[in-house]
Design a protein around this motif. Structure first.
Motif, PDB file in Angstrom:
ATOM      1  N   ILE A  71      51.226 -11.251 -21.318  1.00  0.00           N
ATOM      2  CA  ILE A  71      51.067 -10.848 -19.873  1.00  0.00           C
ATOM      3  C   ILE A  71      51.287 -12.010 -18.790  1.00  0.00           C
ATOM      4  CG2 ILE A  71      49.424  -9.915 -17.963  1.00  0.00           C
ATOM      5  CD1 ILE A  71      47.884  -8.677 -20.324  1.00  0.00           C
ATOM      6  N   PRO A  72      52.408 -11.911 -17.907  1.00  0.00           N
ATOM      7  CA  PRO A  72      52.275 -12.885 -16.932  1.00  0.00           C
ATOM      8  C   PRO A  72      51.286 -12.801 -15.788  1.00  0.00           C
ATOM      9  CG  PRO A  72      53.851 -11.255 -16.112  1.00  0.00           C
ATOM     10  CD  PRO A  72      53.082 -10.827 -17.575  1.00  0.00           C
ATOM     11  N   ILE A  73      50.516 -13.835 -15.808  1.00  0.00           N
ATOM     12  CA  ILE A  73      49.209 -13.904 -14.853  1.00  0.00           C
ATOM     13  C   ILE A  73      49.545 -14.682 -13.581  1.00  0.00           C
ATOM     14  CG2 ILE A  73      47.813 -13.659 -16.540  1.00  0.00           C
ATOM     15  CD1 ILE A  73      47.074 -16.765 -16.261  1.00  0.00           C
ATOM     16  N   ALA A  74      50.222 -15.543 -13.433  1.00  0.00           N
ATOM     17  CA  ALA A  74      50.656 -16.386 -12.100  1.00  0.00           C
ATOM     18  C   ALA A  74      52.014 -16.866 -12.083  1.00  0.00           C
ATOM     19  CB  ALA A  74      49.776 -17.321 -12.016  1.00  0.00           C
ATOM     20  N   GLN A  75      52.540 -17.053 -11.028  1.00  0.00           N
ATOM     21  CA  GLN A  75      53.944 -17.776 -10.909  1.00  0.00           C
ATOM     22  C   GLN A  75      53.743 -18.568  -9.555  1.00  0.00           C
ATOM     23  OE1 GLN A  75      55.868 -13.908 -10.371  1.00  0.00           O
ATOM     24  NE2 GLN A  75      56.918 -14.716  -8.576  1.00  0.00           N
TER      25      GLN A  75
ATOM     26  N   ASN B  49      56.719 -18.478 -14.898  1.00  0.00           N
ATOM     27  CA  ASN B  49      55.538 -18.109 -14.801  1.00  0.00           C
ATOM     28  C   ASN B  49      54.573 -18.560 -15.912  1.00  0.00           C
ATOM     29  OD1 ASN B  49      55.133 -16.377 -17.153  1.00  0.00           O
ATOM     30  ND2 ASN B  49      56.902 -14.868 -16.166  1.00  0.00           N
ATOM     31  N   TRP B  50      53.486 -18.205 -15.586  1.00  0.00           N
ATOM     32  CA  TRP B  50      52.178 -18.797 -16.822  1.00  0.00           C
ATOM     33  C   TRP B  50      51.885 -17.544 -17.430  1.00  0.00           C
ATOM     34  CZ3 TRP B  50      51.499 -23.251 -18.355  1.00  0.00           C
ATOM     35  CH2 TRP B  50      51.329 -24.524 -17.605  1.00  0.00           C
ATOM     36  N   THR B  51      52.010 -17.266 -18.673  1.00  0.00           N
ATOM     37  CA  THR B  51      52.087 -16.172 -19.418  1.00  0.00           C
ATOM     38  C   THR B  51      50.734 -16.360 -20.562  1.00  0.00           C
ATOM     39  OG1 THR B  51      54.098 -15.587 -19.222  1.00  0.00           O
ATOM     40  CG2 THR B  51      53.110 -14.642 -21.115  1.00  0.00           C
ATOM     41  N   VAL B  52      49.929 -14.983 -20.623  1.00  0.00           N
ATOM     42  CA  VAL B  52      49.090 -15.213 -21.835  1.00  0.00           C
ATOM     43  C   VAL B  52      49.342 -14.089 -22.883  1.00  0.00           C
ATOM     44  CG1 VAL B  52      47.357 -16.281 -20.451  1.00  0.00           C
ATOM     45  CG2 VAL B  52      47.483 -13.945 -20.669  1.00  0.00           C
ATOM     46  N   HIS B  53      48.649 -14.280 -23.843  1.00  0.00           N
ATOM     47  CA  HIS B  53      48.816 -12.853 -24.742  1.00  0.00           C
ATOM     48  C   HIS B  53      47.996 -11.891 -24.490  1.00  0.00           C
ATOM     49  CE1 HIS B  53      48.869 -10.734 -28.830  1.00  0.00           C
ATOM     50  NE2 HIS B  53      49.824 -11.427 -29.036  1.00  0.00           N
TER      51      HIS B  53
ATOM     52  N   ILE C 190      50.668 -17.608  -6.976  1.00  0.00           N
ATOM     53  CA  ILE C 190      50.487 -16.080  -6.595  1.00  0.00           C
ATOM     54  C   ILE C 190      50.515 -15.419  -7.784  1.00  0.00           C
ATOM     55  CG2 ILE C 190      51.477 -16.538  -4.294  1.00  0.00           C
ATOM     56  CD1 ILE C 190      54.156 -15.303  -5.440  1.00  0.00           C
ATOM     57  N   PRO C 191      50.024 -14.093  -7.708  1.00  0.00           N
ATOM     58  CA  PRO C 191      49.978 -13.419  -8.858  1.00  0.00           C
ATOM     59  C   PRO C 191      51.220 -12.940  -9.444  1.00  0.00           C
ATOM     60  CG  PRO C 191      48.268 -12.600  -7.359  1.00  0.00           C
ATOM     61  CD  PRO C 191      49.240 -13.533  -6.715  1.00  0.00           C
ATOM     62  N   SER C 192      51.575 -12.574 -10.779  1.00  0.00           N
ATOM     63  CA  SER C 192      52.784 -12.126 -11.153  1.00  0.00           C
ATOM     64  C   SER C 192      52.578 -11.067 -11.866  1.00  0.00           C
ATOM     65  CB  SER C 192      53.608 -13.168 -12.091  1.00  0.00           C
ATOM     66  OG  SER C 192      54.760 -12.906 -12.471  1.00  0.00           O
ATOM     67  N   LYS C 193      53.666 -10.372 -12.472  1.00  0.00           N
ATOM     68  CA  LYS C 193      53.702  -8.945 -13.127  1.00  0.00           C
ATOM     69  C   LYS C 193      54.986  -8.880 -13.870  1.00  0.00           C
ATOM     70  CE  LYS C 193      55.290  -6.486  -9.228  1.00  0.00           C
ATOM     71  NZ  LYS C 193      55.020  -4.977  -8.221  1.00  0.00           N
ATOM     72  N   ALA C 194      54.727  -8.182 -14.948  1.00  0.00           N
ATOM     73  CA  ALA C 194      56.236  -7.858 -16.122  1.00  0.00           C
ATOM     74  C   ALA C 194      57.425  -7.414 -15.263  1.00  0.00           C
ATOM     75  CB  ALA C 194      55.732  -7.323 -17.222  1.00  0.00           C
ATOM     76  N   ASP C 195      57.124  -6.383 -14.413  1.00  0.00           N
ATOM     77  CA  ASP C 195      58.099  -5.662 -13.485  1.00  0.00           C
ATOM     78  C   ASP C 195      59.113  -6.746 -12.696  1.00  0.00           C
ATOM     79  OD1 ASP C 195      57.422  -3.400 -14.650  1.00  0.00           O
ATOM     80  OD2 ASP C 195      56.541  -2.709 -12.997  1.00  0.00           O
ATOM     81  N   ASN C 196      58.613  -7.817 -12.501  1.00  0.00           N
ATOM     82  CA  ASN C 196      59.168  -8.852 -11.667  1.00  0.00           C
ATOM     83  C   ASN C 196      60.307  -9.397 -12.647  1.00  0.00           C
ATOM     84  OD1 ASN C 196      57.282  -8.863  -9.780  1.00  0.00           O
ATOM     85  ND2 ASN C 196      56.502 -10.742 -10.042  1.00  0.00           N
ATOM     86  N   TYR C 197      60.500  -9.193 -13.826  1.00  0.00           N
ATOM     87  CA  TYR C 197      61.468  -9.841 -14.729  1.00  0.00           C
ATOM     88  C   TYR C 197      62.551  -8.852 -15.441  1.00  0.00           C
ATOM     89  CZ  TYR C 197      58.672 -13.538 -13.735  1.00  0.00           C
ATOM     90  OH  TYR C 197      57.988 -14.585 -13.065  1.00  0.00           O
ATOM     91  N   LYS C 198      62.436  -7.590 -14.738  1.00  0.00           N
ATOM     92  CA  LYS C 198      63.168  -6.474 -15.272  1.00  0.00           C
ATOM     93  C   LYS C 198      64.726  -6.866 -14.741  1.00  0.00           C
ATOM     94  CE  LYS C 198      60.242  -3.538 -16.958  1.00  0.00           C
ATOM     95  NZ  LYS C 198      60.403  -3.167 -18.295  1.00  0.00           N
ATOM     96  N   GLY C 199      64.913  -7.528 -13.639  1.00  0.00           N
ATOM     97  CA  GLY C 199      66.159  -8.168 -13.589  1.00  0.00           C
ATOM     98  C   GLY C 199      67.007  -8.978 -14.539  1.00  0.00           C
ATOM     99  N   ILE C 200      65.907  -9.946 -14.669  1.00  0.00           N
ATOM    100  CA  ILE C 200      66.337 -10.825 -16.038  1.00  0.00           C
ATOM    101  C   ILE C 200      66.664 -10.198 -16.991  1.00  0.00           C
ATOM    102  CG2 ILE C 200      65.370 -12.772 -17.084  1.00  0.00           C
ATOM    103  CD1 ILE C 200      65.981 -13.846 -14.335  1.00  0.00           C
TER     104      ILE C 200
END
Length: 287
Positions: free
Chosen positions: A105-109, A225-229, A267-277
């Motif tokens: 889960i990406p929690i912050a970017q 981003n900062w990601t956690v399990h 700021i908050p991040s989310k997995a959907d942000n990286y669909k383009g990547i």
């Protein structure tokens, strides 16, 4: 004479049990973080120091920065829960997400990561556009780097350039600062890297801009981003997120951390942000 009375034996067993429990509890109070090695080990450690100290105060536990040897190791350490949090590029987050079956889960970017960019640099006067790279030696960073390889490659492909077919030689420096060094030393005629590292080198006068210059800046995309399990307890994840999101340049501590992280704020991040990547990686055959 050795006292083997029931009461003495029970007391000894209880003491051992308490010591073992204490050791386990202490071990569980270590929160480990890592980061993709996109810069030199000394620079990464320097950036991590103040953040580690800050998180210790906010989480109420010992925090350790654990360096890794390459991008793949950063992915594996989080997926296998050998660390609790990792600083990923957009592509390494996608790799971890796929590798874990969606269990990260990406929690912050950084605010800057909403519209991140890469730059192409050169030391040759005749290179002024992407098309001029034909027949040249060009360096990317790590093969798993978002800003040092994946997205620059994606924009090259969109411009009708295939690195393996159109460049004389393709090399991988391993890190953004190493790409700058390769171009400056004339080992390659051009290179692609993270714009924030380039801007930092220019600001700190670590590169001679009369000899090495940026000639192309990519369109924006989501990146780090900062990601956690996903198995991290929700209460701890929320506490961690709040600690990152509350960092402010209005305090001396926050200013130091954010400047080292090259961030205005988190700021908050989310997995959907990286669909383009993810789409770019699949299109380039890298995933």
């Amino acid at each position: 004479m050795l006292d083997l009375s029931p009461s003495r034996t029970l007391k000894a067993l209880l003491t051992c049990a308490l010591l073992s429990f204490g050791a386990i509890a202490h071990a569980q109070q270590v929160f480990r973080i890592t980061a993709i090695p996109d810069e030199s080990p000394t620079e990464l450690a320097r950036k991590a120091g103040p953040l580690v100290k800050y998180l210790e105060g906010k989480l109420g536990m010992r925090v350790e920065y654990t360096p890794v040897t390459d991008y793949a190791a950063a992915v594996e350490t989080l997926v296998n829960r050998k660390v609790d949090m990792a600083w990923f590029g957009g592509f390494t987050f996608v790799q971890a997400n796929v590798r874990s079956g969606g269990k990260v889960i990406p929690i912050a970017q950084r605010e800057e990561d909403e519209k991140f960019r890469s730059v192409f640099i050169t030391s040759e006067a005749g290179i002024n556009a992407l098309a001029d790279l034909k027949g040249k030696d060009v360096s990317f960073g790590s093969q798993s780097s978002t800003s040092g390889h994946l997205m620059p490659r994606s924009f090259l492909l969109q411009a009708g350039l295939n690195p393996e077919k159109d460049f004389r030689r393709v090399s991988y420096s391993g890190a953004h600062d190493a790409t700058i060094a390769a171009v400056a030393a004339g080992k390659v005629q051009a290179g692609a890297l993270n714009i924030s590292v380039w801007d930092k080198f220019v600001a700190d006068k670590k590169v001679d801009t009369t000899k090495v210059r940026a000639f192309y800046t990519t369109p924006p995309y989501y990146d780090y981003n900062w990601t956690v399990h996903a198995d991290m307890p929700v209460a701890l994840r929320e506490k961690l997120s709040q600690a990152l999101l509350s960092l402010s340049r209005d305090t001396a501590e926050g200013k130091e951390i954010l400047e080292l992280q090259r961030a205005t704020r988190f700021i908050p991040s989310k997995a959907d942000n990286y669909k383009g990547i993810e789409a770019a990686a699949r299109s380039a055959g890298l995933l």
